[in-house]
Design an enzyme around this catalytic site. Sequence first.
Site, short mmCIF file in Angstrom:
data_model
loop_
_atom_site.label_atom_id
_atom_site.label_comp_id
_atom_site.label_asym_id
_atom_site.label_seq_id
_atom_site.Cartn_x
_atom_site.Cartn_y
_atom_site.Cartn_z
N HIS A 17 -2.59 21.04 -71.02
CA HIS A 17 -3.77 20.51 -70.31
C HIS A 17 -4.35 21.57 -69.37
O HIS A 17 -5.56 21.76 -69.30
CB HIS A 17 -3.40 19.29 -69.45
N LYS A 41 -1.01 0.81 -70.82
CA LYS A 41 -0.20 1.88 -71.42
C LYS A 41 1.19 2.03 -70.80
O LYS A 41 2.01 2.77 -71.31
CB LYS A 41 -0.95 3.21 -71.33
N ARG A 90 -5.04 20.19 -80.79
CA ARG A 90 -3.82 20.97 -81.02
C ARG A 90 -3.64 21.29 -82.49
O ARG A 90 -3.32 22.41 -82.86
CB ARG A 90 -2.59 20.18 -80.53
N SER A 129 2.48 15.28 -73.47
CA SER A 129 3.11 14.61 -72.32
C SER A 129 4.30 13.78 -72.78
O SER A 129 5.32 13.71 -72.07
CB SER A 129 2.10 13.70 -71.62
#
Length: 160
Positions: A17, A41, A90, A129
């Site tokens: 990030h 979440k 990515r 993450s």
Amino acid sequence: MSRAIYPGSFDPVTYGHLDIIRRSSAMFDEVIVGVLNNSAKNPLFRTEEREQMLVEVTEELANVSVISFDGLLVDFMREQDVAVIIRGLRAVTDFEYELQIAQSNRKVSRETVDTVFLTTSIEYAYLSSSIVREYARYGTDVSDFVPPYVAQKLKERFSL
Ligand code: PNS
């Protein structure tokens, strides 16, 4: 003045990030890191904690600010008067989902917002993450993945 929003969950912020934030801060006059406050979440870190970590690790970037948001990204963008979304790509596996949200954000904003994709630097291509959370949970050293401040917060969270 060119302004952009880099939205995400940042649970927690990683070097991947940070790489995108640094590069976009060189491309735009102002970058707002938008931290999604999403109770559905069930994040590891509360929104304020995620926000605080981002503030710490972007301290030296004068044109970067960190703001949390609820609800739709396009509404937050209207509030902030920003028309550009930044997202990192990515691998090809990110592409389908990212294309879908970029196109739907453009549609629901009535063609007022655009998404700019930056390809993640190769050394962070594997990083996420969720991978960081998983390794940290089992006490693995995550200093290659996250800044020292974040690594410390992960240690504290898992009481290691
Ligand atoms: O870091 P993430 O979890 O991949 O980021 C996803 C994010 C925050 C960009 C996306 O979920 C989002 O914009 N959420 C806000 C709600 C919204 O606008 N939903 C419509 C598009 S999915």
